[in-house]
Enzyme design. Sequence first.
Site, PDB file in Angstrom:
ATOM      1  N   SER A 240      -3.131   9.517   0.923  1.00 54.51           N
ATOM      2  CA  SER A 240      -3.753   8.715  -0.137  1.00 54.51           C
ATOM      3  C   SER A 240      -3.792   9.533  -1.411  1.00 54.51           C
ATOM      4  CB  SER A 240      -5.168   8.315   0.273  1.00 54.51           C
ATOM      5  OG  SER A 240      -5.996   9.457   0.212  1.00 54.51           O
ATOM      6  N   LYS A 241      -4.318   8.932  -2.462  1.00 53.26           N
ATOM      7  CA  LYS A 241      -4.414   9.573  -3.782  1.00 53.26           C
ATOM      8  C   LYS A 241      -5.018  10.978  -3.701  1.00 53.26           C
ATOM      9  CE  LYS A 241      -2.775   6.971  -6.995  1.00 53.26           C
ATOM     10  NZ  LYS A 241      -1.511   7.597  -7.336  1.00 53.26           N
ATOM     11  N   ARG A 242      -5.961  11.142  -2.751  1.00 56.58           N
ATOM     12  CA  ARG A 242      -6.628  12.447  -2.620  1.00 56.58           C
ATOM     13  C   ARG A 242      -5.613  13.572  -2.380  1.00 56.58           C
ATOM     14  NH1 ARG A 242      -8.976  13.450   1.918  1.00 56.58           N
ATOM     15  NH2 ARG A 242      -8.080  11.586   2.864  1.00 56.58           N
ATOM     16  N   GLY A 244      -2.729  13.877  -3.718  1.00 54.84           N
ATOM     17  CA  GLY A 244      -1.823  14.087  -4.861  1.00 54.84           C
ATOM     18  C   GLY A 244      -1.008  12.838  -5.126  1.00 54.84           C
TER      19      GLY A 244
END
Length: 470
Positions: A240-242, A244
């Site tokens: 996920s976005k976490r 990168g």
Amino acid sequence: MTIVTRFPPSPTGSLHIGSARTALFNWLYARHHGGNFILRIEDTDRKRSTAEAVESIFDGLRWLDLDWDGDATFQTSSLDRHAEVAAQLLENGQAYKCYCTPEELTEMREKAKADGKRVFYDRRWRDRDPSNAPEGVAPVVRVKMPLDGETTISDLVQGDVTVANEQLDDFILLRADGTPTYMLSVVVDDHDGGVTHVIRGDDHLNNAFRQFHLYRAAGWEPPAFAHIPLIHGADGQKLSKRHGATSVQEYRAEGVLAPALCNYLLRLGWAHGDEEIISRDQAIEWFDLKGVGRAPARFDPAKLENLNAHYLREMPTEELVDLVLDAYREEALDCDEQIAKSRITSALPHLTQRAKNTTELIDSANFLLTQHTYPLAEAKAEKMIASSRSEIQEIRSALNDQEEWSEEALNERLRALAENLELGFGKLAQPLRVALTGSTVSPGIFDVMTILGRTETLRRLERVPDGEAD
Ligand code: GLU
């Protein structure tokens, strides 16, 4: 039988690299078998679908060079057909109208929770006479799932997977407003499109059992299913976005090359012996579903970086020169285009050794194409110039007399100068590097001097502002 695979993204965001990998696997499977790969935009969720997301999907697939056969289709254009199939199922007794009110459904949900059971529609309208329908309630249409026995799907990646049929609820085909659900639309479109293989993330495995029975209810042959494990981050969580960058476009902006990203995504969850560098042609030749692993793949940015550096070094010189030149053309070149071309061409072997992506490559070519202005942007470099004025003057006069401009001759000349001045060679080389490139990091100093040539080297040395030596 012609193999037909599909990629049916919901256009609710930019093209995720997990989706890109799904598209790649479907594309390769179709190409390997000489079949078709179709693209269907599943835009039935009007609230969340956007035109930008559709553009991002087209753009991302084109950039990755994953071409689809025929025109891309939009699911919203076949809603009538989906409703028609629901009507047929109703007529054949494979589906029924359910008149549950929202209050009844809430009650059902709360009771299930209180009993510690799974929330499950209790099929109360399955056999009830529709003449009992309450006034003013618009019904939904539900499909009849088998009530007993079990269903086994021979998944081409997961192997045989079995569920007890009592686990399969009578899910909704048409909402109260007459619009079809994903479950109905996907089955109808896949069937009508002649899809033979559904290759997708294993988050859809549960749907496969329901879809399997819907095919059967409609009297159609279900396709083969292949559910591939999702991509996880280094911490074992779903990517996920976490973790990168997650979209294809973000990787492109970071300077990743399309063939490198494809190669990386291919290896993420699929293997052919120990092969790491796999060309497009080899991928088409080798790709099969047997090579897809069952464990979630871990995304490893360092591995992508290494692959990218490899593809960068392998790129034809002309393409690299254009890539660099294009980036600077917009900024205005400080030199004639022909000169720029020849400088980039001679510097490329040095620059590609250091660059891991196109962004770094473009940045590292800066000194070749633009004049640095004093004071320099890099504080360390500016400090070095300020504290080395006498050394620069010494170098300037030594080089003014230097006619032969080969690496060897320059090396000899500058080493002799260092000896004369009783200085370590680095005490001359480092300020010289800064004077010529504006930075403390560059290819070897003699490479820099020969790439720039005599006139430009002397011109840059002239530009170093005079001042009192510190
Ligand atoms: N539109 C669905 C998604 O993006 C497609 C799922 C499928 O492949 O059936 O998740």
